[in-house]
Scaffold this motif. Structure first.
Motif, short mmCIF file in Angstrom:
data_model
loop_
_atom_site.label_atom_id
_atom_site.label_comp_id
_atom_site.label_asym_id
_atom_site.label_seq_id
_atom_site.Cartn_x
_atom_site.Cartn_y
_atom_site.Cartn_z
N UNK A 1 21.41 -24.52 -31.23
CA UNK A 1 21.70 -23.31 -30.44
C UNK A 1 20.86 -23.28 -29.17
N UNK A 2 19.58 -23.65 -29.29
CA UNK A 2 18.69 -23.56 -28.14
C UNK A 2 18.60 -24.87 -27.37
N UNK A 3 19.26 -25.91 -27.85
CA UNK A 3 19.26 -27.19 -27.15
C UNK A 3 17.89 -27.83 -27.08
N UNK A 4 17.13 -27.71 -28.18
CA UNK A 4 15.76 -28.22 -28.19
C UNK A 4 15.55 -29.21 -29.33
N UNK A 5 14.79 -30.28 -29.06
CA UNK A 5 14.30 -31.07 -30.19
C UNK A 5 13.24 -30.23 -30.91
N UNK A 6 13.11 -30.40 -32.21
CA UNK A 6 12.27 -29.49 -32.99
C UNK A 6 10.82 -29.96 -33.16
N UNK A 7 10.46 -31.11 -32.60
CA UNK A 7 9.10 -31.61 -32.84
C UNK A 7 8.01 -30.75 -32.21
N UNK A 8 8.37 -29.86 -31.28
CA UNK A 8 7.39 -28.95 -30.69
C UNK A 8 7.68 -27.49 -31.03
N UNK A 9 8.51 -27.26 -32.05
CA UNK A 9 8.89 -25.90 -32.45
C UNK A 9 8.21 -25.58 -33.78
N UNK A 10 7.15 -24.78 -33.77
CA UNK A 10 6.45 -24.47 -35.02
C UNK A 10 7.35 -23.73 -36.01
N UNK A 11 7.24 -24.11 -37.28
CA UNK A 11 7.90 -23.41 -38.39
C UNK A 11 6.81 -22.68 -39.16
N UNK A 12 6.95 -21.36 -39.26
CA UNK A 12 5.89 -20.51 -39.82
C UNK A 12 6.47 -19.64 -40.93
N UNK A 13 5.88 -19.73 -42.11
CA UNK A 13 6.34 -18.90 -43.21
C UNK A 13 5.34 -18.85 -44.33
N UNK A 14 5.66 -18.06 -45.34
CA UNK A 14 4.75 -17.87 -46.46
C UNK A 14 5.19 -18.60 -47.72
N UNK A 15 6.33 -19.27 -47.66
CA UNK A 15 6.86 -19.94 -48.84
C UNK A 15 6.90 -21.45 -48.63
N UNK A 16 6.62 -22.17 -49.69
CA UNK A 16 6.64 -23.62 -49.65
C UNK A 16 7.98 -24.13 -49.13
N UNK A 17 9.09 -23.53 -49.57
CA UNK A 17 10.40 -24.03 -49.15
C UNK A 17 10.62 -23.88 -47.64
N UNK A 18 9.99 -22.88 -47.01
CA UNK A 18 10.15 -22.72 -45.57
C UNK A 18 9.46 -23.86 -44.82
N UNK A 19 8.24 -24.17 -45.19
CA UNK A 19 7.54 -25.25 -44.48
C UNK A 19 8.13 -26.61 -44.82
N UNK A 20 8.66 -26.76 -46.03
CA UNK A 20 9.34 -28.02 -46.37
C UNK A 20 10.60 -28.20 -45.53
N UNK A 21 11.36 -27.13 -45.36
CA UNK A 21 12.57 -27.21 -44.52
C UNK A 21 12.20 -27.50 -43.08
N UNK A 22 11.16 -26.84 -42.58
CA UNK A 22 10.71 -27.09 -41.22
C UNK A 22 10.29 -28.53 -41.02
N UNK A 23 9.52 -29.05 -41.97
CA UNK A 23 9.07 -30.44 -41.88
C UNK A 23 10.25 -31.40 -41.92
N UNK A 24 11.24 -31.12 -42.79
CA UNK A 24 12.42 -32.00 -42.88
C UNK A 24 13.20 -32.01 -41.56
N UNK A 25 13.11 -30.91 -40.80
CA UNK A 25 13.79 -30.84 -39.50
C UNK A 25 12.92 -31.38 -38.37
N UNK A 26 11.67 -31.75 -38.67
CA UNK A 26 10.79 -32.31 -37.65
C UNK A 26 9.82 -31.34 -37.01
N UNK A 27 9.75 -30.11 -37.51
CA UNK A 27 8.86 -29.09 -36.94
C UNK A 27 7.42 -29.27 -37.42
#
Length: 194
Positions: A113-139
């Motif tokens: 949607x934002x036309x961005x690669x995710x390696x510089x987009x921080x993923x922030x959350x309180x659940x393990x599954x959120x940071x795992x999803x972020x890491x899998x996407x390259x965040x």
């Protein structure tokens, strides 16, 4: 563009053992909305990525979810903050979709949607599954010691890189006491040079 992806329940608002199923049940965590406003004022655009399986399980409907998010937007606006977009997965776990965290589909949608690669987009959350999803996407990932991870406050110190103390965290995941502490950390980082 400086963009970051936040989880919702347990990050912005109090999580519940069941579901936040109505606007009346949505209650902001102390300091969380002000942290979003500070991030916005620091040039960061904020989006949410949230599992909402209560829809797929028939526990609440889209009208209820929209009312919750309308309340969230009003509360943020009242403190000078803004969320650019809310990406959500409505599916139940048995649907085995690609958008339900810990799968990376919601994060990939944000990148598209934002036309961005995710390696510089921080993923922030309180659940393990959120940071795992972020890491899998390259965040780069950041776990808040609130909501589902509040019990970790006694195990590891905030600001630490997570190690063997917390099983399943992506390598390099940083820990923060809450969203306000994360905002303090992020806003103190030097601007990247181009």
């Amino acid at each position: 563009m400086k963009l970051l992806i936040l989880d919702r329940d347990g990050t912005l608002n109090r999580s519940r053992d069941d579901y936040v199923a109505s606007a009346d049940e949505w209650e902001a965590l102390p300091g969380a909305l002000e942290a979003v406003a500070r991030l916005n004022h620091g040039g960061w655009r904020v989006v949410l990525a949230t599992n909402q399986s209560g829809i797929g399980r028939g526990l609440f409907d889209m009208a209820s979810l929209n009312a919750i998010h309308a309340k969230l937007h009003r509360a943020l606006a009242a403190v000078g903050g803004r969320v650019e977009a809310i990406f959500f997965c409505p599916h139940a776990p048995e649907d085995a979709c690609h958008c339900r965290k810990p799968e990376p589909g919601l994060f990939e949608q944000v990148g598209d949607r934002f036309g961005l690669p995710l390696e510089d987009v921080p993923a922030v959350g309180n659940a393990l599954r959120h940071v795992q999803a972020g890491a899998a996407a390259g965040c780069p990932t950041h776990l808040l010691l609130t909501g589902k991870s509040e019990h970790l406050r006694s195990v590891v110190g905030a600001g630490d890189a997570a190690g063997a103390e917390v099983t399943g965290l992506p390598p390099g995941c940083l820990l923060h006491q809450d969203l306000a502490a994360f905002a303090d950390w992020l806003l103190a980082q030097p601007e990247p040079t181009t």
